[in-house]
Enzyme design. Structure first.
Site, PDB file in Angstrom:
ATOM      1  N   ARG A 147       0.852  -1.195   0.000  1.00  0.00           N
ATOM      2  CA  ARG A 147       0.000   0.000   0.000  1.00  0.00           C
ATOM      3  C   ARG A 147       0.886   1.242   0.000  1.00  0.00           C
ATOM      4  O   ARG A 147       1.765   1.382   0.853  1.00  0.00           O
ATOM      5  CB  ARG A 147      -0.913  -0.016   1.221  1.00  0.00           C
ATOM      6  CG  ARG A 147      -1.807   1.204   1.372  1.00  0.00           C
ATOM      7  CD  ARG A 147      -2.876   0.982   2.417  1.00  0.00           C
ATOM      8  NE  ARG A 147      -3.838  -0.027   1.979  1.00  0.00           N
ATOM      9  CZ  ARG A 147      -4.996  -0.288   2.585  1.00  0.00           C
ATOM     10  NH1 ARG A 147      -5.329   0.389   3.679  1.00  0.00           N
ATOM     11  NH2 ARG A 147      -5.806  -1.213   2.124  1.00  0.00           N
ATOM     12  N   LYS A 166       1.782  -8.170   4.633  1.00  0.00           N
ATOM     13  CA  LYS A 166       1.382  -6.915   3.993  1.00  0.00           C
ATOM     14  C   LYS A 166       2.549  -5.943   4.084  1.00  0.00           C
ATOM     15  O   LYS A 166       3.438  -6.105   4.928  1.00  0.00           O
ATOM     16  CB  LYS A 166       0.167  -6.312   4.708  1.00  0.00           C
ATOM     17  CG  LYS A 166      -0.685  -5.402   3.846  1.00  0.00           C
ATOM     18  CD  LYS A 166      -1.583  -6.179   2.916  1.00  0.00           C
ATOM     19  CE  LYS A 166      -2.550  -5.267   2.178  1.00  0.00           C
ATOM     20  NZ  LYS A 166      -3.503  -6.026   1.356  1.00  0.00           N
ATOM     21  N   ASP A 213      -1.875  -2.972  -4.103  1.00  0.00           N
ATOM     22  CA  ASP A 213      -2.865  -2.588  -3.095  1.00  0.00           C
ATOM     23  C   ASP A 213      -3.229  -1.128  -3.374  1.00  0.00           C
ATOM     24  O   ASP A 213      -2.903  -0.589  -4.443  1.00  0.00           O
ATOM     25  CB  ASP A 213      -2.288  -2.778  -1.680  1.00  0.00           C
ATOM     26  CG  ASP A 213      -3.368  -2.809  -0.608  1.00  0.00           C
ATOM     27  OD1 ASP A 213      -3.936  -3.884  -0.376  1.00  0.00           O
ATOM     28  OD2 ASP A 213      -3.653  -1.760  -0.014  1.00  0.00           O
ATOM     29  N   SER A 256      -5.914  -7.353 -10.521  1.00  0.00           N
ATOM     30  CA  SER A 256      -6.779  -8.332  -9.852  1.00  0.00           C
ATOM     31  C   SER A 256      -8.133  -7.747  -9.458  1.00  0.00           C
ATOM     32  O   SER A 256      -8.894  -8.393  -8.736  1.00  0.00           O
ATOM     33  CB  SER A 256      -6.073  -8.884  -8.613  1.00  0.00           C
ATOM     34  OG  SER A 256      -5.785  -7.834  -7.698  1.00  0.00           O
ATOM     35  N   ALA A 313     -14.486   1.019  -0.311  1.00  0.00           N
ATOM     36  CA  ALA A 313     -13.465   2.054  -0.211  1.00  0.00           C
ATOM     37  C   ALA A 313     -12.533   1.690   0.955  1.00  0.00           C
ATOM     38  O   ALA A 313     -12.187   0.531   1.128  1.00  0.00           O
ATOM     39  CB  ALA A 313     -14.125   3.411  -0.010  1.00  0.00           C
ATOM     40  N   ALA A 357     -15.807  -5.044  -0.557  1.00  0.00           N
ATOM     41  CA  ALA A 357     -14.390  -5.339  -0.803  1.00  0.00           C
ATOM     42  C   ALA A 357     -13.446  -4.653   0.167  1.00  0.00           C
ATOM     43  O   ALA A 357     -12.269  -5.028   0.249  1.00  0.00           O
ATOM     44  CB  ALA A 357     -14.025  -4.920  -2.228  1.00  0.00           C
TER      45      ALA A 357
END
Length: 364
Positions: free
Chosen positions: A59, A95, A130, A161, A252, A273
């Site tokens: 991210r 992550k 991300d 994706s 979001a 999501a």
């Protein structure tokens, strides 16, 4: 001779300013990455590699402080452990976050520097895209690390994706809708999609094709422009939470389910999501008390993980889609488990996934 030790307790970017959080976490490894030449500041968190190497997106976000970035990466990486196990993927949870500059994209030099840190983990961590990163960014990271999935098809990856994530959310939503209203699923239901970016816009298409009425909101006008003139069953509003809905689909950023929003929510199903949708775990009980069927985010949004993770097993496109659609069956299992054991869907999902993790540890 005395040594001056600076007081970093209030500094916005101090590695040890949140040592209490690291001490109390269950993470296997947390790596702070700093490259002076490019200004890279990143954190990679490996939560649990019981089932396989950690996989999770990177991210790129203008965090206000290192503390905020650390909190985010610890939560997100734990969620990836549960997501991979729920999706029956041979992967662990991880992550990464890059502390970005507001309004500025990551430079190629910075991404290449980040790739060298990923490479240094020797395959314990595979990165993907991300929020704030794209398949093209992954191509750049791939110059300095081979542990990258989700690159563009031209670079040998499976590409963006977003559609797979949306298909997984739609499959989960269909399971929850069928349990709530019967076999017609989302047909004729009013579905509020909050956020129509690279996942939300695909979800809108799937909903309209299934006969649903979509109500959408997004603070980014460009995202809404892509939907202009798409379908008469599509309505754009300033906030979907203020609308009369059958389904609320947060797509979001997270934490949109709060005591206040749950109290005013008209929807009977919540499935989207966004990661970390609950402000805190107690929100799940508030949803249950109102008879709102909530599908835990890491169950619903695992489609993207399935797509990029399948690059490691060289699965065909048809095999990937079949596995993504299998999220519907996992959702049914979790929702029925919640009813059968009189627990929230939050607890049901964790119990189902923990059983898989325990079995994985026993097989080691």
């Amino acid at each position: 001779m005395s040594t001056h030790v600076p007081d970093l307790s209030s500094a916005p970017f101090a590695v040890f300013s949140r040592s209490d959080e690291l001490r109390d976490s269950a993470h296997e490894q947390v790596l702070f990455c700093h490259d002076r030449r490019t200004g890279l500041r990143a954190i990679i968190a490996l939560h649990d590699t019981t089932l396989g190497p950690g996989l999770g997106g990177t991210r790129y976000f203008p965090y206000a402080s290192e503390a905020a970035a650390l909190t985010d990466v610890l939560r997100l990486s734990e969620g990836m452990t549960y997501k991979a196990a729920a999706a029956n993927m041979p992967l662990g949870g991880a992550k990464a976050v890059i502390i970005g500059e507001a309004g500025e994209a990551a430079s190629e030099a910075l991404l290449e520097a980040y790739g060298r840190f990923v490479e240094g983990l020797g395959g314990r961590y595979y990165t993907a895209a991300d929020v704030g990163t794209t398949a093209m960014d992954l191509d750049v990271i791939g110059r300095t690390s081979k542990y990258v999935v989700g690159r563009t098809q031209a670079a040998g990856g499976s590409g963006d994706s977003g559609y797979s994530t949306a298909l997984g959310v739609f499959s989960a939503l269909e399971a929850a809708a069928s349990l709530t209203w019967g076999n017609n699923g989302v047909a004729d239901k009013r579905v509020g999609v909050e956020g129509v970016g690279k996942v939300g816009r695909h979800l809108v298409d799937l909903l309209l094709d299934a006969g649903a009425r979509a109500v959408v909101s997004d603070p980014n006008p460009k995202a809404l422009d892509r939907l202009e003139g798409k379908d008469a069953a599509l309505t754009v509003v300033s906030s979907v939470l203020g609308e009369e809905l059958d389904v609320y689909a947060p797509c979001a950023l997270g934490a949109s389910l709060t005591p206040e929003s749950v109290a005013s929510l008209s929807a009977r199903v919540v499935c989207g999501a966004a990661n970390n949708q609950l402000l805190h775990s107690g929100i799940a009980e508030l949803l249950r008390r109102r008879s709102i069927q909530w599908v835990p985010d890491y169950i619903a949004n695992a489609g993207g993980l399935i797509q990029v993770g399948s690059e490691l097993t060289v699965a065909s496109r048809a095999e990937v889609e079949a596995k993504v659609r299998g999220i519907q069956e996992t959702t049914r299992e979790v929702l029925h488990h919640a009813v059968d054991h009189d627990v929230t869907t939050y607890e049901a999902a964790r119990q189902v996934v923990n059983q898989r993790l325990v079995a994985g540890r026993a097989d080691r």
